[in-house]
Design an enzyme around this catalytic site. Structure first.
Site, PDB file in Angstrom:
ATOM      1  N   HIS A  45       0.845  -1.210   0.000  1.00  0.00           N
ATOM      2  CA  HIS A  45       0.000   0.000   0.000  1.00  0.00           C
ATOM      3  C   HIS A  45       0.877   1.255   0.000  1.00  0.00           C
ATOM      4  O   HIS A  45       0.570   2.245  -0.672  1.00  0.00           O
ATOM      5  CB  HIS A  45      -0.883   0.047   1.257  1.00  0.00           C
TER       6      HIS A  45
ATOM      7  N   GLN B 176      -8.032  -8.271 -10.811  1.00  0.00           N
ATOM      8  CA  GLN B 176      -8.755  -7.058 -10.406  1.00  0.00           C
ATOM      9  C   GLN B 176      -8.351  -5.880 -11.301  1.00  0.00           C
ATOM     10  O   GLN B 176      -9.194  -5.096 -11.749  1.00  0.00           O
ATOM     11  CB  GLN B 176      -8.445  -6.750  -8.942  1.00  0.00           C
TER      12      GLN B 176
ATOM     13  N   SER C  13       0.588  -8.803   1.319  1.00  0.00           N
ATOM     14  CA  SER C  13      -0.876  -8.857   1.304  1.00  0.00           C
ATOM     15  C   SER C  13      -1.371  -8.737   2.739  1.00  0.00           C
ATOM     16  O   SER C  13      -0.742  -9.286   3.661  1.00  0.00           O
ATOM     17  CB  SER C  13      -1.340 -10.203   0.717  1.00  0.00           C
TER      18      SER C  13
HETATM   19  O1  PAF Z   1      -7.689  -4.161  -3.721  1.00  0.00           O
HETATM   20  C1  PAF Z   1      -8.432  -3.781  -2.794  1.00  0.00           C
HETATM   21  O2  PAF Z   1      -7.971  -3.479  -1.701  1.00  0.00           O
HETATM   22  C2  PAF Z   1      -9.939  -3.711  -3.003  1.00  0.00           C
HETATM   23  O3  PAF Z   1     -10.374  -4.750  -3.806  1.00  0.00           O
HETATM   24  C3  PAF Z   1     -10.394  -2.351  -3.562  1.00  0.00           C
HETATM   25  C4  PAF Z   1      -9.831  -2.101  -4.945  1.00  0.00           C
HETATM   26  C5  PAF Z   1      -9.982  -1.248  -2.617  1.00  0.00           C
HETATM   27  C6  PAF Z   1     -11.931  -2.332  -3.671  1.00  0.00           C
HETATM   28  O4  PAF Z   1     -12.529  -2.526  -2.454  1.00  0.00           O
END
Ligand code: PAF
Length: 283
Positions: A37, A153, A185
């Site tokens: 993140h 995703q 993760s």
């Molecule tokens: O990757 C994530 O953390 C989630 O799937 C997201 C993109 C924030 C959507 O809730």
């Protein structure tokens, strides 16, 4: 850094910044920040004038019996880390701000959502697409940052943004890994010490794929076979799938060519882990 909980407030902050010609970046997250993140935030900070991180554990992307209630949360630590990363606004709405009473719309990205992870998590990508579409309207940034670790995703969000004509550039940020190769993760927190050691086998399998591709192996079948052999040597790991496909339609390949996504998912105890590598194959 300011914490914002209201949709109207964050929308007006973003609108005011854009009216002054500033480039706004959004980093959608579900919190419990790790170095992956922080890398998204770092890249957004480098490329944008104003950075908004969203933190919302989205119930719609968890299926029945999945880990919604147990999903790791630590708001105070997340707030501190985002602040230290130079984020301008942490948008952390309560559930009723994102899904007000009467909410009954769903975004479905057909086909792409039902393969790979979609086979065992049939509701997951619909929930992701719906919340991300909502976030793109609530935080109408010019750039949005997502980790390449969640390759499927990313493919789905790129497709949705293109199909629904969201005026946002989707930026994929490379996966951040632990020293033994395990992809960062939030769900790694579920692993016991023993499972944590075993988890590096996902990366080892991808490295085998990388070596074979480097040596000129073009058969997806042979690459998958070699990867499967590596994973199956680790008794704690239950392989869910290996997919060798193109990176736009997620169509399985027999012979490798162009941009090739090699992805896998496996269960270890309570955790379900995914990982992938992307290859450009030019032969
Ligand atoms: O990757 C994530 O953390 C989630 O799937 C997201 C993109 C924030 C959507 O809730």
């Amino acid at each position: 850094m300011e914490v914002v909980t209201g949709v109207d407030r964050i929308r007006s902050i973003v609108a005011a910044a854009k009216a002054k010609g500033r480039v706004v970046g959004v980093v959608p997250t579900m919190g419990f920040f790790h170095r992956g993140h922080l890398e998204l935030m770092r890249v957004a900070r480098e490329e944008c004038d104003l950075v908004v991180v969203t933190l919302f554990v989205n119930p719609a992307q968890f299926g029945p019996g999945e880990d919604l209630d147990d999903y790791p949360r630590d708001f105070e630590n997340d707030r501190r880390l985002a602040d230290e990363a130079g984020v301008d606004y942490l948008f952390s709405p309560p559930r009723e701000e994102m899904y007000p009473e009467g909410f009954c719309t769903a975004v479905k990205v057909e086909g792409l959502s039902s393969v790979m992870c979609g086979e065992s998590r049939p509701c997951h990508f619909g929930g992701v697409a719906t919340v991300v579409a909502t976030l793109f309207n609530t935080v109408p940034a010019q750039r949005a940052y997502f980790g390449e670790k969640d390759a499927q995703q990313l493919v789905i969000i790129r497709r949705m943004a293109k199909d629904l004509d969201f005026p946002v550039e989707i930026v994929g940020v490379p996966t951040v890994r632990e020293p033994d190769g395990l992809a960062m993760s939030s769900r790694n927190a579920y692993l016991s010490e023993e499972e944590r050691k075993a988890a590096s086998v996902l990366h080892s399998a991808l490295q085998v794929a990388a070596r074979l591709i480097d040596e000129g192996e073009a058969s997806a079948f042979r690459i998958e076979d070699a990867m499967r052999e590596v994973v199956e040597r680790e008794p704690l790991v239950r392989l869910e799938y290996i997919s060798i496909c193109d990176n736009i339609y997620l169509s399985p390949l027999q012979e490798l060519s162009g941009e090739v996504l090699v992805a896998l998912a496996a269960r270890l105890g309570k955790a379900r882990l995914i990982d992938n590598m992307l290859f450009r194959v030019n032969w």
